[in-house]
Design an enzyme around this catalytic site. Sequence first.
Site, mmCIF file in Angstrom:
data_model
loop_
_atom_site.group_PDB
_atom_site.id
_atom_site.type_symbol
_atom_site.label_atom_id
_atom_site.label_comp_id
_atom_site.label_asym_id
_atom_site.label_seq_id
_atom_site.Cartn_x
_atom_site.Cartn_y
_atom_site.Cartn_z
ATOM 1 C CB SER A 25 -12.110 1.743 -2.918
ATOM 2 O OG SER A 25 -10.996 2.591 -3.117
ATOM 3 C CB THR A 57 -15.078 -2.166 -5.523
ATOM 4 O OG1 THR A 57 -14.074 -1.723 -4.605
ATOM 5 C CG2 THR A 57 -15.502 -1.033 -6.422
ATOM 6 C CE1 TYR A 58 -13.394 1.352 0.140
ATOM 7 C CE2 TYR A 58 -13.223 -0.997 -0.328
ATOM 8 C CZ TYR A 58 -12.648 0.186 0.094
ATOM 9 O OH TYR A 58 -11.334 0.203 0.465
ATOM 10 N N GLY A 73 -6.886 -1.199 -6.715
ATOM 11 C CA GLY A 73 -6.680 -2.539 -6.185
ATOM 12 C C GLY A 73 -6.924 -3.590 -7.250
ATOM 13 C CB ALA A 74 -8.089 -7.089 -6.985
ATOM 14 C CB ALA A 75 -11.536 -3.312 -8.976
#
Length: 126
Positions: A25, A57-58, A73-75
Amino acid sequence: MIRTMLQGKLHRVKVTQADLHYEGSCAIDQDFLEAAGILEYEAIDIYNVDNGQRFSTYAIAAERGSRIISVNGAAARCACVGDKLIICSYVQMSDAAARLHHPKVAYFEGENQLQRKAKAVPVQVA
């Protein structure tokens, strides 16, 4: 006909944190979410002005007044602390509703200071 329209936009916010090991996120100051009409857990697209990365993402809420923009995260591989981002949410509506629609746009400068709010993106001049 259904059209997908810009609903809300945070223009040129600065990344304050990037946490690869958080579960995902983008954490955004609650005041910023409200300025752009973005809800917690809403899907968002992020455009990194500094490196050209575009990712989805959110949104999750960060503490009100904190000026936090935390890519998680991955972002977190797509943005570094200090990068400028454009964060957008979109809405689907009928053609008739789209013709009357105005997005909520919030413009930022410096260390995530809200400069102004608008209901449109300015016309680009030659």
